[in-house]
Scaffold this motif. Sequence first.
Motif, PDB file in Angstrom:
ATOM      1  N   MET A   1       0.826  -1.205   0.000  1.00 23.34           N
ATOM      2  CA  MET A   1       0.000   0.000   0.000  1.00 23.34           C
ATOM      3  C   MET A   1       0.861   1.257   0.000  1.00 23.34           C
ATOM      4  O   MET A   1       0.533   2.244  -0.663  1.00 23.34           O
ATOM      5  CB  MET A   1      -0.951  -0.014   1.195  1.00 23.34           C
ATOM      6  N   ALA A   2       1.966   1.237   0.741  1.00 20.08           N
ATOM      7  CA  ALA A   2       2.876   2.391   0.753  1.00 20.08           C
ATOM      8  C   ALA A   2       3.476   2.622  -0.629  1.00 20.08           C
ATOM      9  O   ALA A   2       3.601   3.766  -1.089  1.00 20.08           O
ATOM     10  CB  ALA A   2       3.972   2.190   1.794  1.00 20.08           C
ATOM     11  N   LEU A   3       3.852   1.547  -1.318  1.00 17.32           N
ATOM     12  CA  LEU A   3       4.334   1.688  -2.689  1.00 17.32           C
ATOM     13  C   LEU A   3       3.225   2.220  -3.594  1.00 17.32           C
ATOM     14  O   LEU A   3       3.462   3.090  -4.442  1.00 17.32           O
ATOM     15  CB  LEU A   3       4.836   0.339  -3.215  1.00 17.32           C
ATOM     16  N   GLY A   4       2.029   1.680  -3.408  1.00 19.61           N
ATOM     17  CA  GLY A   4       0.912   2.101  -4.242  1.00 19.61           C
ATOM     18  C   GLY A   4       0.614   3.582  -4.134  1.00 19.61           C
ATOM     19  O   GLY A   4       0.251   4.235  -5.123  1.00 19.61           O
ATOM     20  N   LEU A   5       0.761   4.142  -2.940  1.00 18.63           N
ATOM     21  CA  LEU A   5       0.487   5.560  -2.744  1.00 18.63           C
ATOM     22  C   LEU A   5       1.418   6.429  -3.571  1.00 18.63           C
ATOM     23  O   LEU A   5       1.052   7.539  -3.966  1.00 18.63           O
ATOM     24  CB  LEU A   5       0.593   5.912  -1.262  1.00 18.63           C
ATOM     25  N   GLU A   6       2.613   5.931  -3.874  1.00 19.34           N
ATOM     26  CA  GLU A   6       3.541   6.687  -4.716  1.00 19.34           C
ATOM     27  C   GLU A   6       3.059   6.746  -6.172  1.00 19.34           C
ATOM     28  O   GLU A   6       3.471   7.619  -6.938  1.00 19.34           O
ATOM     29  CB  GLU A   6       4.938   6.067  -4.666  1.00 19.34           C
ATOM     30  N   LEU A   7       2.186   5.821  -6.536  1.00 19.79           N
ATOM     31  CA  LEU A   7       1.682   5.759  -7.908  1.00 19.79           C
ATOM     32  C   LEU A   7       0.380   6.528  -8.077  1.00 19.79           C
ATOM     33  O   LEU A   7       0.074   6.989  -9.177  1.00 19.79           O
ATOM     34  CB  LEU A   7       1.471   4.302  -8.322  1.00 19.79           C
ATOM     35  N   GLY A   8      -0.386   6.660  -7.014  1.00 22.44           N
ATOM     36  CA  GLY A   8      -1.667   7.360  -7.102  1.00 22.44           C
ATOM     37  C   GLY A   8      -2.466   7.184  -5.838  1.00 22.44           C
ATOM     38  O   GLY A   8      -2.336   6.172  -5.138  1.00 22.44           O
ATOM     39  N   ALA A   9      -3.325   8.174  -5.541  1.00 20.55           N
ATOM     40  CA  ALA A   9      -4.038   8.185  -4.262  1.00 20.55           C
ATOM     41  C   ALA A   9      -5.014   7.025  -4.112  1.00 20.55           C
ATOM     42  O   ALA A   9      -5.303   6.601  -2.984  1.00 20.55           O
ATOM     43  CB  ALA A   9      -4.772   9.515  -4.108  1.00 20.55           C
ATOM     44  N   ASP A  10      -5.552   6.490  -5.222  1.00 15.80           N
ATOM     45  CA  ASP A  10      -6.529   5.402  -5.129  1.00 15.80           C
ATOM     46  C   ASP A  10      -5.893   4.015  -5.118  1.00 15.80           C
ATOM     47  O   ASP A  10      -6.569   3.029  -4.818  1.00 15.80           O
ATOM     48  CB  ASP A  10      -7.521   5.471  -6.297  1.00 15.80           C
ATOM     49  N   VAL A  11      -4.609   3.918  -5.447  1.00 11.80           N
ATOM     50  CA  VAL A  11      -3.976   2.599  -5.555  1.00 11.80           C
ATOM     51  C   VAL A  11      -4.004   1.841  -4.229  1.00 11.80           C
ATOM     52  O   VAL A  11      -4.309   0.636  -4.207  1.00 11.80           O
ATOM     53  CB  VAL A  11      -2.546   2.719  -6.113  1.00 11.80           C
ATOM     54  N   PRO A  12      -3.712   2.478  -3.078  1.00  9.69           N
ATOM     55  CA  PRO A  12      -3.738   1.720  -1.821  1.00  9.69           C
ATOM     56  C   PRO A  12      -5.078   1.058  -1.534  1.00  9.69           C
ATOM     57  O   PRO A  12      -5.118  -0.045  -0.978  1.00  9.69           O
ATOM     58  CB  PRO A  12      -3.405   2.783  -0.761  1.00  9.69           C
TER      59      PRO A  12
END
Length: 288
Positions: free
Chosen positions: A136-147
């Motif tokens: 989820m922390a990695l996902g947040l770097e890609l976009g706000a909805d990814v986590p």
Amino acid sequence: MDYTPAMNTEGFLGYPAPAKLNLFLHIVGRRADGYHLLQSVFQLVDLCDTVWLKVDDSGEIVRNNPLPGVPAESDLIWRAAKLLQTRTGCRKGVALDLDKRIPMGGGMGGGSSDAATVLLALNRLWGLNLPRNDLMALGLELGADVPFFIYGRNAFVEGIGEIMTPVETEPGWFVVLHPPVHVPTLDIFRAPDLTRDSPPIKVRDLAATDTRNDMEPVACRLYPQIAEHVNWLNQYAAARMTGSGSCVFSRHASQDDAKRVILRLPDSWRGFVAAALEQHPLREFAAD
């Protein structure tokens, strides 16, 4: 139940990337850095893109059939794979392909979901076994909805999209209409008449709170076709825009009820029926 991927004739494994609906969306403030603070309930639905992955030992991240004019470093599924590889030091590679079904620019989180599926699937295929919070922390770097898609459950979402509380949502069916406009989210956030001070609510008070989408009035003003679709759908059930648009939706008690609405769509209008999901099909691909 753990998900078993399909395999195509070229040896690629296919993994689902489900869409989401914002059952409501309130803007409750703004951070010092300009990011808007939101509250929403995100509902997973069974409309899915399919992300195709073929792992190898080359160490290369390859995007098959890239979108015309979109370089790899701008492609979200390529960026997701590259970020995971870089942060973990993984020496394996992967070829990526994508079948799109979620409307682009519709506010249903398609690109974010595709990126989350890449992270979840490669976490298993590369044998990384990262816990959910790390993904989820990695996902947040890609976009706000990814986590949210990595979190994998329907949730009350706060902050800029990174704070999630699980919620039980009602089972049911949605009619989703896709007006023929693409809404740049920044245009909505920059609008002077955007509501930015909705009173914050507590998750325990959801059932007793009147909700709305604070972005909808601005989107309807800028794109009258969205307002036209909302008004048409309101004939059959309470309609609302999802995210920053352009898709609008209504909830129905049965699939038959939803299909009856779709059959009445005006000529040239686009719409579909989607069922509520309880959780992401790949939720078991990361441990809590």
